[in-house]
Design a protein around this motif. Structure first.
Motif, short mmCIF file in Angstrom:
data_model
loop_
_atom_site.label_atom_id
_atom_site.label_comp_id
_atom_site.label_asym_id
_atom_site.label_seq_id
_atom_site.Cartn_x
_atom_site.Cartn_y
_atom_site.Cartn_z
N ALA A 199 0.83 -1.20 0.00
CA ALA A 199 0.00 0.00 0.00
C ALA A 199 0.87 1.25 0.00
CB ALA A 199 -0.94 -0.02 1.21
N VAL A 200 1.93 1.25 0.79
CA VAL A 200 2.82 2.41 0.84
C VAL A 200 3.52 2.61 -0.51
CG1 VAL A 200 4.96 3.30 1.87
CG2 VAL A 200 3.16 2.39 3.34
N THR A 251 2.65 1.58 -3.45
CA THR A 251 1.68 1.96 -4.48
C THR A 251 1.26 3.42 -4.33
OG1 THR A 251 0.91 -0.32 -4.57
CG2 THR A 251 -0.52 1.33 -5.55
N GLU A 252 1.05 3.87 -3.11
CA GLU A 252 0.68 5.28 -2.89
C GLU A 252 1.83 6.21 -3.29
OE1 GLU A 252 -1.71 8.45 -2.20
OE2 GLU A 252 -2.36 6.37 -2.09
N LEU A 256 1.65 9.13 -6.00
CA LEU A 256 2.06 10.52 -5.70
C LEU A 256 3.09 11.01 -6.72
CD1 LEU A 256 2.29 10.35 -1.81
CD2 LEU A 256 0.57 11.58 -3.17
N PRO A 313 -8.64 10.61 -4.42
CA PRO A 313 -7.99 11.39 -3.37
C PRO A 313 -6.60 10.86 -3.02
CG PRO A 313 -9.60 9.90 -2.41
CD PRO A 313 -9.72 9.77 -3.91
N VAL A 314 -5.79 11.74 -2.45
CA VAL A 314 -4.50 11.29 -1.91
C VAL A 314 -4.84 10.27 -0.84
CG1 VAL A 314 -2.48 11.98 -0.56
CG2 VAL A 314 -3.31 13.46 -2.42
N GLY A 315 -4.16 9.15 -0.86
CA GLY A 315 -4.45 8.06 0.06
C GLY A 315 -5.40 7.04 -0.55
N GLY A 316 -5.96 7.35 -1.70
CA GLY A 316 -6.91 6.46 -2.35
C GLY A 316 -6.26 5.16 -2.82
N PHE A 355 -3.55 3.78 -1.45
CA PHE A 355 -3.26 3.06 -0.21
C PHE A 355 -4.50 2.31 0.27
CE2 PHE A 355 -2.93 2.46 4.32
CZ PHE A 355 -1.59 2.15 4.55
N GLY A 356 -5.61 3.04 0.34
CA GLY A 356 -6.86 2.43 0.82
C GLY A 356 -7.34 1.31 -0.08
N SER A 368 -0.29 0.50 -11.17
CA SER A 368 -0.40 0.43 -9.71
C SER A 368 -0.88 -0.96 -9.25
CB SER A 368 -1.31 1.53 -9.16
OG SER A 368 -2.67 1.28 -9.47
#
Length: 156
Positions: free
Chosen positions: A39-40, A42-43, A47, A70-73, A75-76, A135
């Motif tokens: 997740a990290v 990929t985020e 970014l 969104p930013v963090g999307g 990761f989530g 991703s």
């Protein structure tokens, strides 16, 4: 003459461990750690794409327009979908005859299928579709190998 014996356990009595110590970890914990790493990574990839000017707006099939990611999307999304992968890994480790192979074949096939989503995303820039597809591959490349390695050490 006095004979002394070593109190150190023999190599045969020690638990098998690889250099990362994953053999002693439960499958679910290896999955959780791999998921967080995936997740990290990929985020961070997303970014970097944002910083390069890739528009982070995508639409689901049937949507009339794209919505902002969104930013963090990323990761989530990785965490959300990896929960199913962890459940699959735990089940296969318990019941499959060849859990590592079954897990690897299944998750690689599911990763390939997941590429269809970005490919058919309407109202989405091609550059965004490419970032979304890559991703999926990045997340899979980070998450699948450690879980498969851990599952190859499952003893029946």
């Amino acid at each position: 003459m006095t004979v002394t014996t070593s109190q150190t356990p023999s190599v045969r009595n020690r638990p098998a461990r690889d250099s990362g110590g994953t053999a002693a970890r439960p499958v679910w914990l290896t999955g959780l750690l791999a998921t967080l790493a995936g997740a990290v990574v990929t985020e961070v990839f997303a970014l970097a794409a944002r910083a390069a000017g890739v528009p982070m707006e995508a639409a689901s099939p049937g949507a009339k327009e794209a919505a902002a990611i969104p930013v963090g999307g990323f990761f989530g999304g990785v965490v959300f979908w990896s929960v199913a992968g962890i459940v699959l890994a735990v089940a296969l480790a318990r019941w499959a005859r060849r859990p590592a192979r079954t897990f690897t074949v299944t998750t690689v096939a599911l990763t390939v299928l997941s590429l269809a989503g970005p490919a058919v995303a309407p109202h989405t820039a091609v550059s965004t579709q490419v970032v979304l597809a890559v991703s999926h591959l990045v997340a899979a490349a980070v998450i699948i190998p450690p879980l498969a390695r851990r599952m190859s050490r499952v003893r029946r």
